[in-house]
Design a protein around this motif. Sequence first.
Motif, mmCIF file in Angstrom:
data_model
loop_
_atom_site.group_PDB
_atom_site.id
_atom_site.type_symbol
_atom_site.label_atom_id
_atom_site.label_comp_id
_atom_site.label_asym_id
_atom_site.label_seq_id
_atom_site.Cartn_x
_atom_site.Cartn_y
_atom_site.Cartn_z
ATOM 1 N N TYR A 101 3.710 5.380 -7.106
ATOM 2 C CA TYR A 101 3.468 4.037 -6.978
ATOM 3 C C TYR A 101 3.426 3.146 -8.055
ATOM 4 C CZ TYR A 101 2.024 5.813 -2.235
ATOM 5 O OH TYR A 101 2.129 6.484 -0.869
ATOM 6 N N ALA A 102 3.295 3.676 -9.091
ATOM 7 C CA ALA A 102 3.031 2.866 -10.404
ATOM 8 C C ALA A 102 4.622 2.459 -10.889
ATOM 9 C CB ALA A 102 2.551 3.694 -11.660
ATOM 10 N N LEU A 103 5.344 3.394 -10.628
ATOM 11 C CA LEU A 103 6.912 2.973 -10.774
ATOM 12 C C LEU A 103 7.459 2.147 -9.702
ATOM 13 C CD1 LEU A 103 8.252 6.494 -12.096
ATOM 14 C CD2 LEU A 103 7.819 4.564 -13.369
ATOM 15 N N THR A 104 6.820 2.109 -8.394
ATOM 16 C CA THR A 104 7.227 1.332 -7.510
ATOM 17 C C THR A 104 7.019 -0.016 -7.925
ATOM 18 O OG1 THR A 104 7.095 3.084 -5.804
ATOM 19 C CG2 THR A 104 6.876 0.876 -4.887
ATOM 20 N N HIS A 137 -3.351 2.217 0.544
ATOM 21 C CA HIS A 137 -4.332 1.085 0.351
ATOM 22 C C HIS A 137 -4.384 0.166 -0.675
ATOM 23 C CE1 HIS A 137 -8.049 -0.973 0.145
ATOM 24 N NE2 HIS A 137 -7.980 -1.213 1.379
ATOM 25 N N ASP A 138 -4.461 1.197 -1.759
ATOM 26 C CA ASP A 138 -4.733 0.367 -3.259
ATOM 27 C C ASP A 138 -3.314 -0.171 -3.841
ATOM 28 O OD1 ASP A 138 -7.117 1.330 -3.085
ATOM 29 O OD2 ASP A 138 -7.034 2.825 -4.684
ATOM 30 N N LEU A 139 -2.149 0.538 -3.343
ATOM 31 C CA LEU A 139 -0.886 0.142 -3.840
ATOM 32 C C LEU A 139 -0.608 -1.152 -3.022
ATOM 33 C CD1 LEU A 139 2.084 0.040 -4.752
ATOM 34 C CD2 LEU A 139 2.926 1.614 -2.904
ATOM 35 N N VAL A 140 -0.830 -1.461 -1.848
ATOM 36 C CA VAL A 140 -0.626 -2.785 -0.991
ATOM 37 C C VAL A 140 -1.367 -3.790 -1.856
ATOM 38 C CG1 VAL A 140 -0.795 -3.936 1.104
ATOM 39 C CG2 VAL A 140 -0.095 -1.597 1.064
ATOM 40 N N LYS A 141 -2.957 -3.333 -1.819
ATOM 41 C CA LYS A 141 -3.653 -4.474 -2.468
ATOM 42 C C LYS A 141 -3.029 -5.119 -4.040
ATOM 43 C CE LYS A 141 -6.510 -5.004 0.649
ATOM 44 N NZ LYS A 141 -6.800 -6.243 1.598
ATOM 45 N N ARG A 142 -2.820 -3.924 -4.693
ATOM 46 C CA ARG A 142 -2.378 -4.424 -5.967
ATOM 47 C C ARG A 142 -1.085 -5.154 -5.949
ATOM 48 N NH1 ARG A 142 -0.008 -0.419 -10.763
ATOM 49 N NH2 ARG A 142 0.576 -2.015 -12.204
ATOM 50 N N LEU A 143 -0.191 -4.737 -4.974
ATOM 51 C CA LEU A 143 1.060 -5.824 -4.926
ATOM 52 C C LEU A 143 0.602 -7.113 -4.281
ATOM 53 C CD1 LEU A 143 3.552 -2.917 -3.465
ATOM 54 C CD2 LEU A 143 3.560 -4.334 -5.625
#
Length: 551
Positions: free
Chosen positions: A342-345, A403-409
């Motif tokens: 996800y960090a690379l995403t 959840h955290d990925l979407v919120k971060r983006l």
Amino acid sequence: MTLRSRSDWLKHPRWWALLTLGLALGYALVTALQLSHWGQLPITAAWLLTARALRWGVPSRHAPAKGWPWSLVPLIFWGVYVYLADSFGIVDLGAVLFHLQAGISEHGGGERTIVAILYTLAMLPVLAAFTWLVRHDRRWRLLERLLALVLLATNPLLYGIGQRSAAIVAEEGAWLDQRYVAPVILEAPASPPNLLVIYLESLERTYADRERFGDVYAPLGALGDQGVVFEGVRQVDNTGWTMAGMIASQCGVPLMPAGLLHDSQLEPLEQVVPGVSCLGDLLAGQGYSLTYMGGASKRFAGKGKFYAGHGFSRILGRDDLAPRLTTPDELNSWGLYDDDLYALTVEEIRRLEAKDRPWGLVNLSLATHPPYGYPPEKCRQYQGAFDGTDILYSVECSARMAHDLVKRLAGDGLLKNTLVVLASDHLSMRVSAWEQLTASPRHNTFMLLGNDLAPRRIKVEASTMDVLPTVLEAMGFVIDWHRAGLGVSLLSNEPTLIEQHGLQTLNDQLKRETALHERLWQGFDIGGMAPDDASRTPWLPPETPPAKAAE
């Protein structure tokens, strides 16, 4: 009975052979019928009591026979089936055939290889015990050839092969193909949105049931409250493994393996479903820049070939992404942990955002891959230690990271004019929570976020084949009759194939379908139809589609 007589009884090969066969029979039945493993004990006991009453294997005056039983090969096939059923829960012949062609050399889950070796070793005493019984008991020897036929006829794996072989010579094998609608974009929005698809490995919506699974699904539920959640997305046959699930949701068709319709049925695939247009083909035609990212090898199961052949310009798997990690050696047996993926995403989306064109990114997680999952160390901060077997720990971890990925983006402003799709690639295979999962009908995760969609829940009888047209319409594209492939947009009032005909009818038709099978792998020249079948009856829309229930 004296101590010595008891010792002699224990040393006699008769009872060791019968006990071995009884344990094998009990294990095979509880696995194939998905019973509690406690059921193995009464089955084994019943076998031994029957053997004692009928005096199976009692020494006789005649010398033991020397031939090999005919049933050894059928028993080996049953051993293969039991291994697959125990490993995956439901044996999908299509998955076996497809992976043999698409490639399995770079798979993960090394523990399954160890289990396969143990199963192989366990079969040796079973075969030896059966051979001893047939050679020493004339009654078994006389009936053994008939038993071999029974074992072949009742093996679900071989039964499936027989069904597919019969489909080749069936006179009517175009039921599904007649309902196929070639995906076509009739009109595009003035400002086409970006698209982010996050496949959550085996993370089905069934886990949302708090009574059975607690709050493990809660992070995804919180995201769903802000978007459109579809309840009732079922799994059709030939869509129950990762490549099949992605093809069903991106191409609107089940993945019917190329094998059994071609002379070169087990040769390596050069292309994956080249005969149909998929999401990537449609978006590439609209000028999208498309990327696929997954933590596992892109060579496993033909993922790289599928995406390269359907409009994606960047296909990034384990070999491409691992060198970019701060600690490249911190991998699981499949590949990258999801926090690293996800960090690379996020980095890839930043790169895509810098381009002056719409983009699409498809992402595939690993954290909930059966049988136990691969939760990263990061989840231990919130959930404590992982015991190595509890799939619910991995489910909660995967849901939290998504959840955290979407919120971060969203917080970084990277989801403006973007549709986000969260979906399970397929229902879970056998895991530690298998009995709870199979206690009631199961459903896949499918939710849409962003692009000005009003939050709501839609209850529908659908399948993952309905994802493609639904995503296209959610992006603002106009498609023919709200349909694409075998799917229908769940944002429309058109009925799905499951609503019209039922899940069982679709699965039954898959067993005898030939025309759609040929379409997937060979392509067609005349308006999407086979050159020798241009007169086929075209698909007609229903006259009175039922409305879907929305909450």
